[in-house]
Design an enzyme around this catalytic site. Structure first.
Site, PDB file in Angstrom:
ATOM      1  N   SER A  80     -18.224  33.110  44.643  1.00  0.00           N
ATOM      2  CA  SER A  80     -16.801  33.211  44.317  1.00  0.00           C
ATOM      3  C   SER A  80     -16.408  34.682  44.381  1.00  0.00           C
ATOM      4  CB  SER A  80     -16.555  32.684  42.908  1.00  0.00           C
ATOM      5  OG  SER A  80     -17.045  33.631  41.977  1.00  0.00           O
ATOM      6  N   LYS A  81     -15.119  34.933  44.561  1.00  0.00           N
ATOM      7  CA  LYS A  81     -14.642  36.318  44.648  1.00  0.00           C
ATOM      8  C   LYS A  81     -15.034  37.102  43.411  1.00  0.00           C
ATOM      9  CE  LYS A  81     -10.982  36.823  47.897  1.00  0.00           C
ATOM     10  NZ  LYS A  81      -9.807  36.071  48.270  1.00  0.00           N
ATOM     11  N   ARG A  82     -14.935  36.468  42.239  1.00  0.00           N
ATOM     12  CA  ARG A  82     -15.177  37.171  40.990  1.00  0.00           C
ATOM     13  C   ARG A  82     -16.647  37.577  40.854  1.00  0.00           C
ATOM     14  NH1 ARG A  82     -16.149  35.622  35.661  1.00  0.00           N
ATOM     15  NH2 ARG A  82     -16.608  33.596  36.561  1.00  0.00           N
ATOM     16  N   ASN A 135     -18.620  38.135  43.163  1.00  0.00           N
ATOM     17  CA  ASN A 135     -19.072  38.842  44.343  1.00  0.00           C
ATOM     18  C   ASN A 135     -18.634  40.304  44.393  1.00  0.00           C
ATOM     19  OD1 ASN A 135     -20.282  39.098  46.762  1.00  0.00           O
ATOM     20  ND2 ASN A 135     -18.885  37.802  47.907  1.00  0.00           N
ATOM     21  N   ALA A 136     -17.543  40.666  43.729  1.00  0.00           N
ATOM     22  CA  ALA A 136     -16.958  41.997  43.935  1.00  0.00           C
ATOM     23  C   ALA A 136     -17.864  43.101  43.388  1.00  0.00           C
ATOM     24  CB  ALA A 136     -15.591  42.062  43.278  1.00  0.00           C
TER      25      ALA A 136
END
Ligand code: GLU
Length: 314
Positions: free
Chosen positions: A246-248, A250-251
């Site tokens: 997920s974007k969260r 992964n950042a």
């Protein structure tokens, strides 16, 4: 050993080339660590290129966040950053050359027309092979939309330091492919090849999601009389149970609130372990720069696994 792969009269020039269309993520961290360690292991240069070519997708402020994040992680790049958005003259010159030697041509087909005319998508990417409709001239009443480069039926061989030797028949995979888009922007495939050649890059270390682009880039290098760099495609980072992160989760970004002064060393250690390296336990608690220095002295490409996997930080 890398020294057998690279002609010994030239030093290694590697690079990291993120697209500022979203924050750095765990996959970019792995690509940055791998490309840095591979170049520095040979005493080479590590260049930074901002791939802000696809202007409609660029997120304002992202490039800046990337610079600050890389610095906070302990990376230092050599020379000036190259910005793709400032390179249209160079891309244009290469494109004109492809036209002049008869290897590129205008195409008047829309996406819908191609989908109707083409057979089923190939290789799981939903890509359809363009059936080369305009190769011998635009259809009556059509205007040029994009420009394509001709692909032959000879397979293109990619020799990859991690993934091994692979053969690609571009006529089956993508057909004649776009080098200048219908919106007037040059395609990533052309830009990356022109940039790598102009920057003297002779070692490309990046994520395996770009492996399928490599035969297209090798074809363009040969048409433009550029040398083909050494390639190493690194395994992709997946979510814990497989699949996409997920974007969260992964950042890897200062802007996302990550305290890299504390977490940086741990993240770089995790990336090195993900790449099959065996940094000593004594590095726990070291900062990013110290862990990178270990990577630069000890990185062994032969240890890098091929399979995608989750990356565990703790
Ligand atoms: N800009 C590309 C990306 O962020 C990488 C291109 C390359 O390394 O060739 O996925």
């Amino acid at each position: 050993m890398m020294s057998e792969q690279i002609p010994d009269n030239r030093s290694v020039v590697g690079r990291f080339a993120p697209s500022p269309t979203g924050p750095l993520h765990l996959g970019s961290l792995v690509a940055a660590v791998g490309s840095y360690a591979m170049a520095k292991r040979e005493g080479g240069l590590w260049l930074l290129r901002m791939e802000d070519l696809d202007t409609p997708r660029v997120v304002p402020g992202m490039a800046d966040d990337m610079f600050r994040t890389l610095e906070a992680l302990g990376f230092a790049w050599d020379g000036e950053v190259m910005w793709q958005s400032r390179r249209s003259d160079a891309y244009s010159a290469a494109f004109e050359r492809l036209l002049a030697i008869g290897e590129a041509y205008p195409c008047g087909c829309s996406r819908a027309e191609i989908a109707r005319a083409a057979s089923a998508p190939h290789d799981g990417e939903g890509e359809v092979a363009y059936p080369n409709i305009c190769r011998n001239g635009l259809q009556p009443g059509k205007e040029p939309r994009s420009y394509r480069v001709k692909v032959g039926s000879e397979p293109i061989v990619v020799r990859d330091l991690v993934m091994g030797e692979k053969r690609y028949d571009l006529s089956q995979i993508c057909g004649d492919f776009v080098v200048k888009r219908a919106d007037g922007l040059f395609a990533y495939q052309l830009a990356v090849v022109v940039d790598d050649a102009d920057q003297g890059v002779n070692q490309v270390v990046r994520g395996a999601d770009l492996l399928s682009s490599t035969p297209r880039q090798i074809l363009l290098q040969s048409l433009l009389d550029y040398e083909t760099p050494v390639y190493a495609h690194l395994p992709l980072v997946t979510a814990a149970g497989g699949g996409k992160l997920s974007k969260r989760d992964n950042a890897v970004s200062l802007a996302a609130g990550l305290d890299l002064a504390v977490e940086g060393g741990r993240l770089i250690l995790a990336a090195l372990r993900f790449l099959g390296q065996r940094p000593p336990e004594s590095l726990a608690g070291s900062n990013g720069k110290e862990v990178l220095a270990w990577g630069a002295a000890n990185f062994d490409i032969a240890l890098v696994p091929t399979a995608s996997a989750p990356l565990s930080v703790h």
